[in-house]
Design an enzyme around this catalytic site. Structure first.
Site, PDB file in Angstrom:
ATOM      1  N   PHE A 111     -47.439  27.581  -5.217  1.00  0.00           N
ATOM      2  CA  PHE A 111     -46.528  26.472  -4.907  1.00  0.00           C
ATOM      3  C   PHE A 111     -45.071  26.917  -4.875  1.00  0.00           C
ATOM      4  O   PHE A 111     -44.237  26.243  -4.269  1.00  0.00           O
ATOM      5  CB  PHE A 111     -46.722  25.330  -5.917  1.00  0.00           C
ATOM      6  CG  PHE A 111     -45.894  25.455  -7.159  1.00  0.00           C
ATOM      7  CD1 PHE A 111     -46.321  26.223  -8.226  1.00  0.00           C
ATOM      8  CD2 PHE A 111     -44.671  24.815  -7.258  1.00  0.00           C
ATOM      9  CE1 PHE A 111     -45.548  26.351  -9.366  1.00  0.00           C
ATOM     10  CE2 PHE A 111     -43.884  24.928  -8.397  1.00  0.00           C
ATOM     11  CZ  PHE A 111     -44.333  25.708  -9.457  1.00  0.00           C
ATOM     12  N   LYS A 112     -44.733  28.041  -5.493  1.00  0.00           N
ATOM     13  CA  LYS A 112     -43.330  28.456  -5.521  1.00  0.00           C
ATOM     14  C   LYS A 112     -42.783  28.697  -4.114  1.00  0.00           C
ATOM     15  O   LYS A 112     -41.591  28.583  -3.877  1.00  0.00           O
ATOM     16  CB  LYS A 112     -43.153  29.684  -6.402  1.00  0.00           C
ATOM     17  CG  LYS A 112     -43.399  29.350  -7.874  1.00  0.00           C
ATOM     18  CD  LYS A 112     -42.939  30.440  -8.815  1.00  0.00           C
ATOM     19  CE  LYS A 112     -43.119  30.016 -10.260  1.00  0.00           C
ATOM     20  NZ  LYS A 112     -44.543  29.820 -10.626  1.00  0.00           N
TER      21      LYS A 112
END
Ligand SMILES: *Cc1c(COP(=O)(O)O)cnc(C)c1O
Length: 463
Positions: A111-112
């Protein structure tokens, strides 16, 4: 839009300065001085927008004066066009009112990417306008380096140097970094441990003349723009599940508190979030905080979910500032106590206020594997250990079965193939766009664990 520090002693800054400085000069974290608010009709009008259109609409009020709306819309469209799913952040139904928000369709499968891909482009935009160039330097144990490299590759005004411990990352992790052949990307395989890498990076940043000469910078997780880029998918899920009329809850596998603070931010903006459930592994400082009202640091143990192996949650300071209604002196006192004694407590009424919104639960490795196995048996889905902790926390702590519970899937199963295989007997395959990772050419430089060698290298890169 202007930003102030949680410690109250740093200058008030516009977005572009907040972006480039990261941490505030007083040691605090930047937050907007006033939160924008979307009314019911504005949230209603978000239905049917593409992810990029939604992202532009949600983030634009925060960038007021720094970039024009059309230019920002183009930048955002470019940010998400390479993602591996046309919805960018698709929702998958697990059972009647139980959902999974897939946040692993970016270039490095975690998700980063959703915020870092945006951050790299925003850095570039601001640097170009100012006629400046920077050198991003960071150390990685393997997990986060690739997201930073993918965020900065091919950006005209950024060079990036990432140190990893030679021979001590997995082959997938190393190759996700070293097969990026862009001329502004520089991988150092250090003859040493991850701690050696981190120590060397600290030495570089603490040498002020060197830092200034090479214009060193970092893309760390306390940068406000990281939070900003993560607010969008909470709106995407909310609007898809019937906001503003219908409320919803989220379960978030949490380490540094950045992702879940983006949920708090979405709530400030008007999204009807009923409950936030934090999932932790055995490093359960946050679970203990919500159980006791006291933040107490302990040692870190390695787990199957390494991105949540944390001793402190640095972004929690932003929520502490909210709880204290913007009283920076109170935040400074709590953080001072924490630095001195490894512990602080909040007043009972604030603890109660925090519990009105939050619940938390922690799961050790055995329980994490059990959740991965049972979810696979129920649904046929393979999920990674971080995501499993989110799902498990949501199920364990949900208060109202009639409110949709959305668990965040923060990494692709193929990023943690050993754990997934242990849980389910199945080894997950890399998605098609990464399937040839092991055939790609690698490039990296091996350096000794030596300050001068690394400084010479970085100085050369910085030109
Ligand atoms: C970074 C990370 C987390 C933790 O997110 P925070 O914002 O630090 O709370 C969870 N899962 C994965 C896969 C991560 O990479």
């Amino acid at each position: 839009m202007t930003y102030h520090s949680t410690r109250g002693q740093a200058p008030i800054l516009p977005f572009d300065d907040v972006l480039l400085s990261g941490l505030a000069r007083d040691g605090g974290l930047y937050l907007p001085q006033a939160w924008p608010h979307f009314g019911a009709s504005e949230i209603k009008a978000m239905a049917g927008l593409s992810y990029a259109e939604l992202a532009t609409r949600v983030m634009m009020p925060f960038l007021d004066g720094v970039i024009g709306e059309d230019e920002f819309a183009d930048l955002v469209a470019d940010t998400y066009k390479g993602f591996g799913h046309k919805a960018v952040a698709p929702l998958v139904q697990l059972s009647a009112n139980d959902w999974l928000l897939e946040l692993f369709h970016g270039p490095t499968l975690a998700f980063k990417d959703y915020a870092l891909q945006l951050l790299g482009r925003l850095f570039d935009h601001v640097l170009k306008k100012r006629g400046e160039r920077i050198t991003i330097v960071g150390a990685t144990s393997g997990d986060t380096g690739s997201a930073a490299i993918e965020a900065c590759r091919d950006r005209a005004n950024i060079d990036i140097v990432i140190l990893h411990p030679k021979g001590r990352t997995s082959a997938v992790q190393r190759r996700q970094m070293t097969t990026v052949l862009s001329s502004n990307v520089h991988n150092i395989a250090l003859e040493g441990s991850f701690d050696d890498c981190q120590d060397l990076v600290k030495v570089l940043f603490n040498d002020q003349p060197f830092r200034d000469r090479c214009r060193l910078s970092a893309v760390n997780s306390i940068n406000w723009a990281r939070i900003l880029g993560q607010i969008v998918y909470y709106f995407a899920a909310g609007v898809a599940l019937g906001a503003p009329e219908r409320g919803l809850s989220f379960a978030v596998p949490t380490g540094n508190f950045g992702n879940v603070y983006a949920a708090v931010s979405a709530r400030h903006l008007g999204l009807p979030i009923r409950q936030l459930v934090i999932g932790s592994n055995s490093n359960d400082i946050l679970t203990r905080f919500f159980a006791t009202g006291r933040m107490q640091s302990e040692g870190v143990v390695p787990t199957l979910s390494p991105s949540m192996d944390i001793q402190i949650s640095s972004n929690f300071e932003r929520y502490l500032f909210d709880l204290h209604k913007g009283d920076a002196a109170q935040v400074t006192a709590r953080m001072g106590a924490f630095r001195q004694s490894g512990s602080f407590a909040v007043d009972d009424h604030l603890w109660a206020e925090a519990r009105a919104l939050f619940d938390a639960a922690s799961f050790d490795d055995e329980k994490t594997l059990a959740v991965m196995r049972s979810l696979y048996e129920e649904t046929g889905l393979l999920i990674d250990p971080h995501s499993a902790i989110g799902v498990a926390a949501g199920r364990a702590r949900r208060r109202d079965e009639t409110v949709p519970m959305v668990a965040l899937a923060t990494a692709h199963a193929a990023k943690f193939p050993d754990a997934v295989e242990r849980a389910t007997g199945i080894r997950p395959a890399l998605p098609p766009r990464l399937a040839d990772l092991f055939e790609r050419e690698e490039r990296y430089d091996v350096l000794p664990n030596d300050e001068t060698a690394v400084k010479d290298y970085v100085a050369k890169v910085a030109g």
